[in-house]
Design a protein around this motif. Sequence first.
Motif, PDB file in Angstrom:
ATOM      1  N   VAL A  16       0.856  -1.191   0.000  1.00 35.30           N
ATOM      2  CA  VAL A  16       0.000   0.000   0.000  1.00 35.30           C
ATOM      3  C   VAL A  16       0.892   1.241   0.000  1.00 35.30           C
ATOM      4  O   VAL A  16       1.668   1.459   0.933  1.00 35.30           O
ATOM      5  N   ALA A  17       0.785   2.038  -1.065  1.00 33.62           N
ATOM      6  CA  ALA A  17       1.495   3.320  -1.158  1.00 33.62           C
ATOM      7  C   ALA A  17       0.452   4.424  -1.232  1.00 33.62           C
ATOM      8  O   ALA A  17      -0.351   4.474  -2.165  1.00 33.62           O
ATOM      9  N   ASP A  18       0.480   5.306  -0.236  1.00 30.15           N
ATOM     10  CA  ASP A  18      -0.513   6.381  -0.105  1.00 30.15           C
ATOM     11  C   ASP A  18       0.240   7.702  -0.006  1.00 30.15           C
ATOM     12  O   ASP A  18       0.872   7.987   1.018  1.00 30.15           O
ATOM     13  N   VAL A  19       0.191   8.508  -1.073  1.00 30.46           N
ATOM     14  CA  VAL A  19       1.019   9.715  -1.163  1.00 30.46           C
ATOM     15  C   VAL A  19       0.131  10.945  -1.322  1.00 30.46           C
ATOM     16  O   VAL A  19      -0.670  11.024  -2.266  1.00 30.46           O
ATOM     17  N   HIS A  20       0.297  11.891  -0.390  1.00 27.17           N
ATOM     18  CA  HIS A  20      -0.402  13.174  -0.445  1.00 27.17           C
ATOM     19  C   HIS A  20       0.653  14.279  -0.415  1.00 27.17           C
ATOM     20  O   HIS A  20       1.338  14.466   0.598  1.00 27.17           O
ATOM     21  N   SER A  21       0.787  14.995  -1.504  1.00 23.95           N
ATOM     22  CA  SER A  21       1.795  16.059  -1.543  1.00 23.95           C
ATOM     23  C   SER A  21       1.309  17.214  -2.406  1.00 23.95           C
ATOM     24  O   SER A  21       0.433  17.065  -3.259  1.00 23.95           O
ATOM     25  N   GLY A  22       1.911  18.375  -2.174  1.00 28.89           N
ATOM     26  CA  GLY A  22       1.586  19.565  -2.947  1.00 28.89           C
ATOM     27  C   GLY A  22       2.849  20.311  -3.329  1.00 28.89           C
ATOM     28  O   GLY A  22       3.743  20.508  -2.507  1.00 28.89           O
ATOM     29  N   THR A  23       2.931  20.692  -4.595  1.00 30.24           N
ATOM     30  CA  THR A  23       4.038  21.495  -5.102  1.00 30.24           C
ATOM     31  C   THR A  23       3.468  22.844  -5.481  1.00 30.24           C
ATOM     32  O   THR A  23       2.590  22.938  -6.354  1.00 30.24           O
ATOM     33  N   LEU A  24       3.959  23.911  -4.833  1.00 28.20           N
ATOM     34  CA  LEU A  24       3.322  25.221  -4.965  1.00 28.20           C
ATOM     35  C   LEU A  24       4.368  26.307  -5.139  1.00 28.20           C
ATOM     36  O   LEU A  24       5.271  26.462  -4.324  1.00 28.20           O
ATOM     37  N   ALA A  25       4.222  27.072  -6.232  1.00 29.46           N
ATOM     38  CA  ALA A  25       5.045  28.258  -6.470  1.00 29.46           C
ATOM     39  C   ALA A  25       4.115  29.459  -6.532  1.00 29.46           C
ATOM     40  O   ALA A  25       3.137  29.451  -7.292  1.00 29.46           O
ATOM     41  N   THR A  26       4.417  30.506  -5.741  1.00 26.72           N
ATOM     42  CA  THR A  26       3.505  31.650  -5.662  1.00 26.72           C
ATOM     43  C   THR A  26       4.252  32.980  -5.711  1.00 26.72           C
ATOM     44  O   THR A  26       5.391  33.087  -5.243  1.00 26.72           O
ATOM     45  N   MET A  27       3.573  33.967  -6.296  1.00 23.85           N
ATOM     46  CA  MET A  27       3.921  35.382  -6.141  1.00 23.85           C
ATOM     47  C   MET A  27       2.626  36.107  -5.797  1.00 23.85           C
ATOM     48  O   MET A  27       1.796  36.371  -6.673  1.00 23.85           O
ATOM     49  N   ASN A  28       2.460  36.383  -4.523  1.00 21.56           N
ATOM     50  CA  ASN A  28       1.242  37.009  -4.028  1.00 21.56           C
ATOM     51  C   ASN A  28       1.550  38.388  -3.449  1.00 21.56           C
ATOM     52  O   ASN A  28       2.502  38.551  -2.678  1.00 21.56           O
ATOM     53  N   ASN A  29       0.756  39.359  -3.866  1.00 20.62           N
ATOM     54  CA  ASN A  29       0.868  40.727  -3.325  1.00 20.62           C
ATOM     55  C   ASN A  29       2.269  41.293  -3.518  1.00 20.62           C
ATOM     56  O   ASN A  29       2.882  41.805  -2.586  1.00 20.62           O
ATOM     57  N   VAL A  30       2.763  41.198  -4.754  1.00 18.94           N
ATOM     58  CA  VAL A  30       4.081  41.719  -5.103  1.00 18.94           C
ATOM     59  C   VAL A  30       3.906  42.880  -6.077  1.00 18.94           C
ATOM     60  O   VAL A  30       3.263  42.726  -7.129  1.00 18.94           O
ATOM     61  N   ASN A  31       4.477  44.021  -5.728  1.00 21.96           N
ATOM     62  CA  ASN A  31       4.541  45.163  -6.631  1.00 21.96           C
ATOM     63  C   ASN A  31       5.938  45.189  -7.239  1.00 21.96           C
ATOM     64  O   ASN A  31       6.934  45.367  -6.530  1.00 21.96           O
ATOM     65  N   LEU A  32       6.004  45.003  -8.543  1.00 19.16           N
ATOM     66  CA  LEU A  32       7.272  44.747  -9.215  1.00 19.16           C
ATOM     67  C   LEU A  32       7.489  45.737 -10.350  1.00 19.16           C
ATOM     68  O   LEU A  32       6.666  45.822 -11.276  1.00 19.16           O
TER      69      LEU A  32
END
Length: 454
Positions: free
Chosen positions: A210-226
Amino acid sequence: SSYGGVAGLTWAQNSFDNITGAYVRGVSLNGYDNGNTALNVHADNNSDTYTIGPGVSAAGANGAAAGAYAANYGNNSTEAVVEKYAAGTADAKDNVINKASSIAVQAEDDSDVVTVAGSLEMAVSPSSAAVTVGGAVANTNIGTSDNKQSVRAALNDATITMSGSADASDAASVSVQALNDANVVNLALGGGVAVSTSLVGVSAEGSVSVADVHSGTLATMNNVNLTADSKNVEVLARTDGDIVSSADAFNAVWGSTAEVGAGATVSVLNSDVDTKANVNGGSWSIKSAQIDARGINSLYDIAMGFNAGGSTVAAVNAQGNIAVNTLCNDVEALVHNANITASGDVSVEADSDETLHNYAGLLAGAGSATASVGLGATVVVNTINGNTVAEIQNGALQADDVDVYAHNMRRVNSSQTGIGVAVSAEGAGTVVGSVSVHDLEGTTKALVHNVNGS
């Protein structure tokens, strides 16, 4: 003595709860003596975890039994984060970065988790019955649905002014990357050998993976004035790992008067792996931008059984295999509530390109002088339900060209093979069957909604 037996049990278990993190919160960053500056935030997880449980029982008598259990449980997250200091308090402070030639925020997971449970039993009896019983269970549980193992790269809550020469078309001076290359291997292996030269030989073997995998890969740019008129921006989330679940068993039996061999394998693979690149809020003045989420996963689920025996009188060998796969992997590239002005192109892409390799097979063979029977059954159930979304919603966007692209190419390579062999001088029969069920669902969507622009 040829009477009696041996038995053994092996148990190996490992648990973990770790974070590999690099953090910048509420900084003011300026170049020395009015010169340029740069910011590089990098978190890299290269850890490997191996849990192996072997069990062996051997007897020159009429009984041998062995069991093996191996498990890995836990959560190893990797984070590279630039964010507000003391968020939600009176001391909250954003980041301010001036005259930056480059900004790179990267989180990378290149870890391996390997779980192996194996059992082997042997009984050889010259003057009595010979019996072996064994089983192997391997279990890998990464994260939970409420607390996923994460690979997170974030450039949030910042006012940034870039400087320096213009970027080439294939370079990005502002780069946020979450890269998940982690691998999970889960194996349950069992074997039994029973030999009686005078009476009955019996062997029963089972294995469960039994292989049970829960993962998240997240890249964010939030509230950035550039402010970066000559610079390219990249926000990339990528998952490119392997998940393997395999349950395999074999029996080899000889009984002078009769033999019976029975085997069963069960392999279960659950994959809840999300890949997301998100931009929320902020105002950008840039050359170009690429917001990209890519799920490039390879999953392998294997259930194999081999069961063979012989006798001078009667022989029965039966094998059953079950493989169950549930995939709920979402891939999203989202731009919400942002004001972006680009002199070049803006691309928002979500790409699901994963493959499930599913192999289930059996061999049931029996041979005797009087009566032989070989029985086999295989059941495979695949459920695939994942969403692929590329979206720009609300805010404003001006660019030379805008590309919003959602691509879903989920593949299933499924193979079931059953072979039954029965040989006898008087009567022989085989029954082998297989059932395969595939349930494919999910949404693929590319959307631009309520966005002002030209």
